[in-house]
Design a protein around this motif. Sequence first.
Motif, mmCIF file in Angstrom:
data_model
loop_
_atom_site.group_PDB
_atom_site.id
_atom_site.type_symbol
_atom_site.label_atom_id
_atom_site.label_comp_id
_atom_site.label_asym_id
_atom_site.label_seq_id
_atom_site.Cartn_x
_atom_site.Cartn_y
_atom_site.Cartn_z
ATOM 1 N N UNK A 1 -22.914 -6.427 64.982
ATOM 2 C CA UNK A 1 -23.849 -7.496 65.329
ATOM 3 C C UNK A 1 -24.131 -7.529 66.832
ATOM 4 N N UNK A 2 -23.080 -7.427 67.652
ATOM 5 C CA UNK A 2 -23.248 -7.506 69.106
ATOM 6 C C UNK A 2 -24.080 -6.345 69.629
ATOM 7 N N UNK A 3 -23.787 -5.129 69.154
ATOM 8 C CA UNK A 3 -24.560 -3.960 69.589
ATOM 9 C C UNK A 3 -26.032 -4.104 69.202
ATOM 10 N N UNK A 4 -26.263 -4.492 67.951
ATOM 11 C CA UNK A 4 -27.638 -4.632 67.477
ATOM 12 C C UNK A 4 -28.400 -5.676 68.270
ATOM 13 N N UNK A 5 -27.749 -6.798 68.534
ATOM 14 C CA UNK A 5 -28.432 -7.862 69.268
ATOM 15 C C UNK A 5 -28.706 -7.461 70.708
ATOM 16 N N UNK B 1 -25.143 -15.119 60.717
ATOM 17 C CA UNK B 1 -25.645 -13.915 61.386
ATOM 18 C C UNK B 1 -27.074 -13.602 60.944
ATOM 19 N N UNK B 2 -27.480 -14.209 59.825
ATOM 20 C CA UNK B 2 -28.821 -13.977 59.299
ATOM 21 C C UNK B 2 -28.777 -13.227 57.979
ATOM 22 N N UNK B 3 -29.070 -13.916 56.877
ATOM 23 C CA UNK B 3 -28.991 -13.277 55.567
ATOM 24 C C UNK B 3 -30.108 -12.263 55.340
ATOM 25 N N UNK B 4 -31.159 -12.329 56.149
ATOM 26 C CA UNK B 4 -32.252 -11.369 55.990
ATOM 27 C C UNK B 4 -31.882 -9.991 56.535
ATOM 28 N N UNK B 5 -31.044 -9.955 57.574
ATOM 29 C CA UNK B 5 -30.711 -8.688 58.223
ATOM 30 C C UNK B 5 -29.241 -8.298 58.093
ATOM 31 N N UNK B 6 -28.375 -9.275 57.830
ATOM 32 C CA UNK B 6 -26.946 -8.982 57.705
ATOM 33 C C UNK B 6 -26.348 -9.556 56.418
ATOM 34 N N UNK B 7 -27.001 -9.357 55.274
ATOM 35 C CA UNK B 7 -26.439 -9.929 54.037
ATOM 36 C C UNK B 7 -25.067 -9.372 53.688
ATOM 37 N N UNK B 8 -24.868 -8.076 53.918
ATOM 38 C CA UNK B 8 -23.583 -7.465 53.583
ATOM 39 C C UNK B 8 -22.463 -8.033 54.448
ATOM 40 N N UNK B 9 -22.717 -8.110 55.731
ATOM 41 C CA UNK B 9 -21.701 -8.617 56.666
ATOM 42 C C UNK B 9 -21.463 -10.109 56.445
ATOM 43 N N UNK B 10 -22.539 -10.820 56.122
ATOM 44 C CA UNK B 10 -22.430 -12.259 55.884
ATOM 45 C C UNK B 10 -21.562 -12.550 54.660
ATOM 46 N N UNK B 11 -21.758 -11.751 53.599
ATOM 47 C CA UNK B 11 -20.979 -11.976 52.378
ATOM 48 C C UNK B 11 -19.506 -11.630 52.584
ATOM 49 N N UNK B 12 -19.241 -10.658 53.426
ATOM 50 C CA UNK B 12 -17.862 -10.303 53.742
ATOM 51 C C UNK B 12 -17.186 -11.454 54.489
ATOM 52 N N UNK B 13 -17.927 -12.149 55.318
ATOM 53 C CA UNK B 13 -17.392 -13.316 56.024
ATOM 54 C C UNK B 13 -17.039 -14.426 55.029
ATOM 55 N N UNK B 14 -17.899 -14.634 54.030
ATOM 56 C CA UNK B 14 -17.626 -15.657 53.015
ATOM 57 C C UNK B 14 -16.369 -15.312 52.234
ATOM 58 N N UNK C 1 -25.469 2.124 49.804
ATOM 59 C CA UNK C 1 -24.309 1.253 49.626
ATOM 60 C C UNK C 1 -24.639 0.038 48.760
ATOM 61 N N UNK C 2 -25.600 0.185 47.859
ATOM 62 C CA UNK C 2 -26.034 -0.941 47.033
ATOM 63 C C UNK C 2 -24.880 -1.561 46.246
ATOM 64 N N UNK C 3 -23.910 -0.733 45.829
ATOM 65 C CA UNK C 3 -22.772 -1.251 45.056
ATOM 66 C C UNK C 3 -21.476 -1.283 45.866
ATOM 67 N N UNK C 4 -21.586 -1.058 47.177
ATOM 68 C CA UNK C 4 -20.433 -1.120 48.073
ATOM 69 C C UNK C 4 -20.808 -1.854 49.357
ATOM 70 N N UNK C 5 -21.297 -3.086 49.247
ATOM 71 C CA UNK C 5 -21.761 -3.821 50.432
ATOM 72 C C UNK C 5 -20.664 -4.038 51.474
ATOM 73 N N UNK C 6 -19.409 -4.149 51.020
ATOM 74 C CA UNK C 6 -18.310 -4.367 51.962
ATOM 75 C C UNK C 6 -18.120 -3.175 52.884
ATOM 76 N N UNK D 1 -18.915 -2.975 57.279
ATOM 77 C CA UNK D 1 -18.019 -2.510 58.332
ATOM 78 C C UNK D 1 -18.708 -1.538 59.287
ATOM 79 N N UNK D 2 -19.856 -1.006 58.876
ATOM 80 C CA UNK D 2 -20.616 -0.100 59.727
ATOM 81 C C UNK D 2 -21.518 -0.861 60.694
ATOM 82 N N UNK D 3 -21.778 -2.111 60.377
ATOM 83 C CA UNK D 3 -22.687 -2.907 61.191
ATOM 84 C C UNK D 3 -21.978 -3.504 62.412
#
Length: 229
Positions: A200-204, A12-25, A187-192, A196-198
Amino acid sequence: MGLFEKKYLLSLGVAFYPEKEMLRLEKQAAKGWEFEKLNIFGFLVFKKGVPQNRQYAVDYFSGKSEDLSEYLEMYQISGWQKVSDFRKKYYFFSADKDTPSIFSDEESYREKFKLEWRYNFLRSLIYALFGFIVLVAISFIQAAEWPVPNGLLLFIAFFGLFGVFFPIGIFATMLFYKLFYRDRTRYYNQPDKFAKKQSFIRDQSILLIIGAVIGAVIGVGFALLFSSL
């Protein structure tokens, strides 16, 4: 390793969606897919393993190469193990679920995005410089009346215009995320939770509209150039 022991997911892009990307991992790890790397084609690569209850984090490294070992050691001491890196700038880490976040405060998280986005914008200026050189070269060819087919000139001019306007697109994208997710650093210590607030489809979809406007500007420039050929 067999064909079915590898898995690929489009990043999804680690520059703009690092939190969502890490949740996927994290979700893939729970299914038995161990993250290996982000490849140059923009795909997250996994290998077949055993289900694990792990958390992941990605950080942008802005230091010098001689500072890298100290940087990685700092995370290792904190319980975060390096998994891989992408172009020696983005470093992926994993840790047990109860390990504290790699960011200790809101300010450090804000600074991370500031340095990262500045780097990406400055990199985009390389494309602008290339595009400018291309357009100047086309103007020179026209002035010299060299026997170059108009179709070829138009084809090259398209890439020149794209390069010139590329930084504008990057800047518009960064501005969108900064305004749309103003509370991100909280949310620096609560990335997960932030992930959930992000959407991707809406933003794109919104960025697609912004891109259409920028594309229209490029189209006008292209039409003006076409009329002069």
